[in-house]
Design a protein around this motif. Structure first.
Motif, PDB file in Angstrom:
ATOM      1  N   GLN A 286       9.585  -0.962 -10.662  1.00 10.29           N
ATOM      2  CA  GLN A 286       8.265  -1.417 -11.072  1.00 10.29           C
ATOM      3  C   GLN A 286       7.184  -0.997 -10.079  1.00 10.29           C
ATOM      4  OE1 GLN A 286       8.240  -5.635 -11.774  1.00 10.29           O
ATOM      5  NE2 GLN A 286       9.989  -5.567 -13.202  1.00 10.29           N
TER       6      GLN A 286
ATOM      7  N   ASP B  95       6.823  -1.880  -6.067  1.00 13.22           N
ATOM      8  CA  ASP B  95       8.093  -1.942  -5.339  1.00 13.22           C
ATOM      9  C   ASP B  95       8.031  -1.066  -4.095  1.00 13.22           C
ATOM     10  OD1 ASP B  95       9.120  -3.611  -7.238  1.00 13.22           O
ATOM     11  OD2 ASP B  95      10.419  -2.116  -8.197  1.00 13.22           O
TER      12      ASP B  95
ATOM     13  N   ARG C 165      10.593  -6.498  -3.655  1.00 14.84           N
ATOM     14  CA  ARG C 165       9.676  -6.848  -4.739  1.00 14.84           C
ATOM     15  C   ARG C 165       9.245  -8.307  -4.544  1.00 14.84           C
ATOM     16  NH1 ARG C 165      12.024  -6.058 -10.578  1.00 14.84           N
ATOM     17  NH2 ARG C 165      11.896  -3.874  -9.893  1.00 14.84           N
TER      18      ARG C 165
END
Length: 448
Positions: free
Chosen positions: A248, A251, A285
């Motif tokens: 994502q 990250d 994350r």
């Protein structure tokens, strides 16, 4: 489309630069009441043969002057009545000088007419650089942003740089902006060197004598060195391997295939070593560790774009401050041209590698239309055009200037036959150079 964009930018730039150059001659001729028969952007004949393939794409006569756009896009001209140039020789000037002829005017007026084009190109260059400085300011990368050292390319490694080196001085002096590493006066300096910190020790890396040729062969996106940087995921390619695995935006990749990764070059090396494999990729994350299994392509990619962590600085200028900045940048181009010629004459740079023609210039514009880049390059080309025209070569403005200075100093004018002969010799030299740069050099590139 990219090629058409390159050609379009080249034609537009040359139209502006050549048109204003010729307007400089035209304006001074009109100021001194000298008749101008023609004013053309590009040639309406097969240069340098004024009686071959005579036609114009567009022309209109206003008063005594015919204005037009020629078909041969390698220059332009004003046909000044009573002057020996590429459009007329001594046989066309039989009889005594007339009041409205170039040859009938005082030497100082003729000198200003010949310098008119150069003056206009210099003024244009100053205006462009000054306006760009006022509008855009100067964007720079602070030297402090290279806190993790540098990443050299092949040429950088060849002269002695190593990954992780920290450049602390240039020519013995500290510097504040990382772009100072690439300054032309450094790259082309006679005894330039960098001081780097490596493993706690200081070392000097000298720039070799033949460095300019090698540096000029690099592509625009292949810098000698660039700052080593950390990174984060900025965009995930839709449908790519990283997207399928759940990577994502935001990250931070910390480990790939069991190897810690802090810098982007480390990630590239690990991915290339694991081509066509599926490897565990650890990311951070939201402050939490997460492991994803991502397939690596045969080219060593997983499908994301990185976000640079480097912070650029911008320096803004008032209108009054932009004017001297424009003057400095414009004349800086001429200084670099002179220095480059000096290196060629001293044998420290190859003329064949240093000289470029329309193909190389078009490539500099690039395949996308960026007005900031366009005007920056046009400003530089305007100053280059001024410099090249000032060279004391017959058929160039500088050749005419030399003969006029000779006349003014010795009070004796060269004969029309001598001027005609010099014009022919100069034209042959220019044609030979053009043939080499435009034809022979391009053919040899294709051959190699």
């Amino acid at each position: 489309m990219a090629i058409l964009t390159m050609i379009g930018q080249l034609v537009l730039a040359l139209s502006i630069l050549v048109g204003l150059h010729e307007f400089g001659h035209f304006a001074f001729a009109k100021l001194f009441k000298i008749r101008v028969d023609k004013f053309y952007i590009f040639f309406d004949f097969l240069f340098p043969m004024p009686n071959v393939a005579n036609f114009a794409l567009l022309k209109k006569k206003i008063g005594e002057t015919e204005y037009g756009i020629g078909w041969f896009p390698l220059g332009g001209y004003v046909q000044i009545h009573g002057m020996i140039d590429e459009t007329q020789d001594a046989s066309a000037l039989a009889g005594p000088p007339q009041p409205d002829e170039f040859r009938g005017k005082p030497a100082w007026q003729r000198l200003l007419v010949m310098l008119g084009g150069i003056i206009m190109n210099v003024i244009l260059g100053i205006i462009i650089f000054g306006a760009m400085t006022f509008h855009y300011g100067d964007t720079f990368l602070p030297a402090s942003e290279a806190r993790y050292g540098i990443l050299p390319n092949g040429l950088g490694r060849e002269i002695g740089f190593r990954t992780g080196d920290k450049i602390v001085k240039i020519n013995g002096r500290p510097f504040d902006e990382f772009d100072d590493v690439y300054k032309p006066e450094v790259i082309m300096g006679d005894n330039s060197y960098y001081t780097v910190e490596r493993n706690g020790q200081l070392e000097d890396i000298k720039i070799p004598k033949n460095f300019l040729d090698k540096f000029g062969k690099q592509s625009a996106d292949s810098l000698l060195v660039r700052p080593r940087e950390t990174f984060a995921v900025d965009r995930v390619t839709p449908g790519g391997n990283a997207a399928k695995a759940g990577l994502q935006v935001g990250d931070v990749i910390t480990n790939v295939a069991g190897q810690p990764v802090q810098f982007f070059d480390e990630l590239q090396a690990v991915l290339l070593a694991n081509k066509d494999k599926t490897v565990p990729v650890q990311v951070q994350r939201g402050g939490q560790p997460l492991t994803l299994n991502i397939a690596v392509t045969s080219s060593g990619r997983i499908g994301f774009e990185r976000k640079s962590t480097l912070q650029l600085g911008t320096r803004k200028y008032t209108l009054a401050e932009s004017i001297p900045q424009g003057v400095s940048k414009a004349f800086g181009v001429i200084g670099l041209q002179a220095r480059a010629f000096g290196k060629i004459f001293k044998g420290e740079a190859s003329a064949s590698e240093s000289l470029g023609g329309p193909v190389e210039i078009a490539q500099q514009f690039g395949g996308t239309w960026d007005w900031q880049h366009f005007w920056g390059l046009a400003g530089g080309l305007s100053m280059v055009l001024a410099f090249m025209n000032l060279l004391p070569i017959p058929a160039l403005d500088g050749g005419h200037v030399v003969f006029l200075l000779y006349e003014m100093i010795l009070r004796r004018k060269p004969s029309d036959k001598f001027l005609e002969g010099a014009q022919r010799v100069g034209t042959v030299l220019i044609l030979a150079l053009m043939a080499y740069v435009i034809v022979f050099k391009q053919v040899m590139k294709l051959f190699h």
